[in-house]
Design an enzyme around this catalytic site. Structure first.
Site, PDB file in Angstrom:
ATOM      1  CB  SER A 189      35.042  37.330  51.295  1.00 53.71           C
ATOM      2  OG  SER A 189      34.517  37.454  49.995  1.00 53.71           O
ATOM      3  CB  CYS A 204      32.428  45.996  48.298  1.00 54.01           C
ATOM      4  SG  CYS A 204      32.298  46.724  46.663  1.00 54.01           S
TER       5      CYS A 204
END
Length: 635
Positions: free
Chosen positions: A330, A388
């Site tokens: 991420s 997210c």
């Protein structure tokens, strides 16, 4: 008649004698003339040549090996220096029976199995005319015992030999590197570079890190002595002397105090860390764990010791900071978000309602978010803050792999940073063309989905991540990272200070960059995936956590680190810069099999930043708080 016949015989004999005498005289005359001619040729025409040979037999040219240059940190703390030791050495060509000589030496000087093994190894690689150390670091007692018995050992002597020393041992070993004995491959390089004359008498050369990259600067200039010797090879007097010049002193950009905090913070973990000053590209800390003791290599490493290092599953000789390849996880999301904004995709007030999964268009295949039931309403700033996955899955599809890869390449992903160190890995930035060439297969849409969250084929080095996050901190300015602050020429005393080298400037719309920075600042605030890392800090930190899978999970399989092999657990990643308003430090951290970035890698970054900005170490309770939030925040 008989008288006449005798007279004829006597006359004939005299005639033959005179003929032979004349022939012999002619031969002797020719030989004499040849000798005189040869003598004339040697004395007149070849005088200079043979005079030179005679001088060489009478005069020995002995190299004065220079002191190797010092390596210092930015505060003047010594990282590598030199010292002299007594070394017992044997010249094989001067010894009639080598094995017997060694046996006779054993009662006088104690040899370890390692000493003898190393001697035999060097013996195979050296000329019989070379002086080969059989034991270094002789004690004063051993030196005195040998001196008292020296006359018994022709071809054996004590020499004072210069040795490299790394005072801090394994500290920053991948950064500093090490020296080792010159091998055949090194000799070829020395010959190719035209260094033969300057390396006479030198037996070691830089092999890794700064020691290798700046070898030409650190080695120095070899001096020479012309010594008159007698028939036994003993020196009589010095005829001429050219002093050696010490190698240049290298001052690194590393802060050894910050480096120590970083190394200690890793504790038992494997991984890497790079901390940069984003303003000028100076590397402030450079960690690769596990490390090794460079002192083991000085004078030649023992075969068994090398085997332990080389065959270890932990790979202590791997420089993970520039050679380790990892999925970015991420930590790639801020760059993907900026790619979308620059391509006018998903600008606020655009948002999505995250159900906890993403369904591939025209397919029933779904990709899960790390949070099973989703994050609710999410815009691009919130997507960075809470990491997210669902938001970025769709964003990647809208961008497409070509636009995404092209944009990421502008930050330096897929290419080396050209830091001053050999062997840097370029990583891997995938594209449809790359996959077709590598696997002879087309690119699938699902591969774009996972690329957008830093999984799949994408591989980066910690150094690339550090440069990329520094570029965001800089507002798009890419500065080439460097480990060296200055070099002092010990011949002239002149100090060469390195200037910033701007690689390129990425022009982003200010409002787009501001949104990405806002999302990263919120990461360390309440509600962010690294809220515990920023808790209680007197400065603002912008960051992004990351978790990279090591093994693929089966469908509907839940990740449980406690039931997995330690080496199969996820990698923990963390990138950050601070102070957020005017950054002076940017950090990239990868903790192998460390789990979640916020709970494992984040606290390491906090300790670094607290010291760099406040000259103090983060309170230990932050680590505990981070661990307690591990189950709440994922990325």
């Amino acid at each position: 008649m008989s008288y006449t016949k005798n007279s004829q015989n006597i006359y004939k004999s005299r005639y033959l004698f005179k003929q032979r005498l004349a022939l012999l005289t002619a031969l002797i005359s020719i030989a004499f003339l040849a000798i005189v001619g040869r003598f004339f040729y040697l004395q007149i025409f070849k005088y200079d040549f043979y005079r030179g040979l005679s001088e060489n037999n009478r005069i020995a040219v002995i190299p004065n090996v220079p002191n190797r240059g010092l390596i210092l940190d930015r505060n003047g703390i010594v990282m590598a220096d030199n010292y002299f030791v007594y070394s017992l050495e044997i010249t094989p060509s001067k010894v009639s029976n080598l094995n017997k000589t060694i046996d006779n030496l054993k009662p006088i000087v104690e040899f370890s199995a390692s000493d003898l093994k190393q001697f035999k190894k060097i013996l195979k690689e050296s000329s019989s005319l070379d002086s080969i150390p059989i034991k270094t670091h002789l004690s004063e007692t051993e030196a005195a015992r040998f001196a008292a018995n020296k006359l018994q050992f022709e071809g054996v002597e004590i020499r004072s030999r210069l040795f490299r020393r790394y005072p801090k041992g394994a500290f920053a070993s991948h950064l500093i590197g090490h020296i080792n004995r010159i091998n055949e491959e090194d000799k070829e390089v020395i010959k190719k570079l035209g260094w033969q004359q300057n390396y006479k008498g030198t037996d070691s050369i830089g092999k890794l890190g700064i020691e290798k990259y700046y070898e030409a600067k650190l080695h120095g200039t070899t001096g020479f002595q012309e010594v008159e010797i007698d028939a036994n090879g003993n020196s009589i007097r010095i005829l001429n002397s050219t002093p050696s010049i010490e190698g240049d002193a290298i001052t690194l950009s590393i802060d050894s105090n910050l480096q120590e905090i970083a190394e200690n913070a890793f504790n038992k973990y494997r991984g890497a860390l790079v901390a940069l000053n984003p303003k000028n590209g100076e590397v402030l800390a450079f960690v690769s764990r596990p490390n090794f003791d460079p002192n083991q290599f000085v004078g030649g490493i023992d075969v068994d010791e090398w085997k332990v290092l080389n065959e270890s599953l932990d790979k202590p000789m791997l420089n993970r900071a520039i050679n380790g390849l990892y999925p970015p996880g991420s930590t790639i999301k801020p760059f993907v978000a900026l790619a979308a904004l620059e391509n006018d995709i998903r600008k606020p007030p655009f948002n999505i309602k995250d159900p906890g999964f993403f369904t591939l268009p025209n397919s029933g295949h779904t990709y899960k978010d790390w949070k099973p039931y989703g994050h609710g309403v999410v815009d691009i700033v919130m997507a960075i803050t809470i990491s997210c996955d669902t938001f970025f899955y769709g964003l990647g599809i809208e961008l497409g792999i070509k636009k995404l890869s092209e944009f990421l390449s502008r930050f330096g992903f897929g290419e080396t940073t050209h830091i001053d160190m050999f062997g840097e890995n370029a990583g891997l930035l995938p594209s449809p063309e790359w996959k077709q060439k590598r696997y002879k297969q087309p690119w699938y849409l699902g591969e774009t989905v996972i690329t957008s969250i830093g999984q799949g084929y994408t591989l980066v080095t910690p150094m690339q991540l550090a440069q990329a996050v520094a570029t965001i901190a800089n507002g798009g300015l890419i500065v080439q990272p460097r480990l060296t602050q200055s070099i002092k020429n010990n011949q002239t005393g002149k100090i060469e200070t390195f200037k910033n080298k701007i690689v390129r400037e990425l022009h982003f719309k200010p409002e787009n960059l501001a949104l990405v920075k806002e999302g990263m600042m919120n990461v360390t605030q309440p509600g962010g995936t690294a809220a515990s890392v920023g808790a209680g800090a007197s400065y603002k930190m912008a960051a992004k956590t990351g978790t990279a899978q090591v093994v693929e999970m089966k469908r509907n399989q839940k990740y449980d680190p406690n039931r997995m092999n330690e080496r199969h657990r996820d990698h923990a990643l963390f990138i950050a810069y601070a102070p957020a308003e005017d950054p002076t430090i940017a950090v990239a951290i990868i903790v192998e099999n460390g789990g979640h970035g916020g709970s494992t890698a984040g606290p390491i970054a906090r300790k670094l930043m607290d010291y760099h900005l406040l000259k103090k170490i983060a309170v230990s309770k932050e680590d505990n708080k981070a661990a307690s939030l591990e189950s709440e925040y994922h990325d």
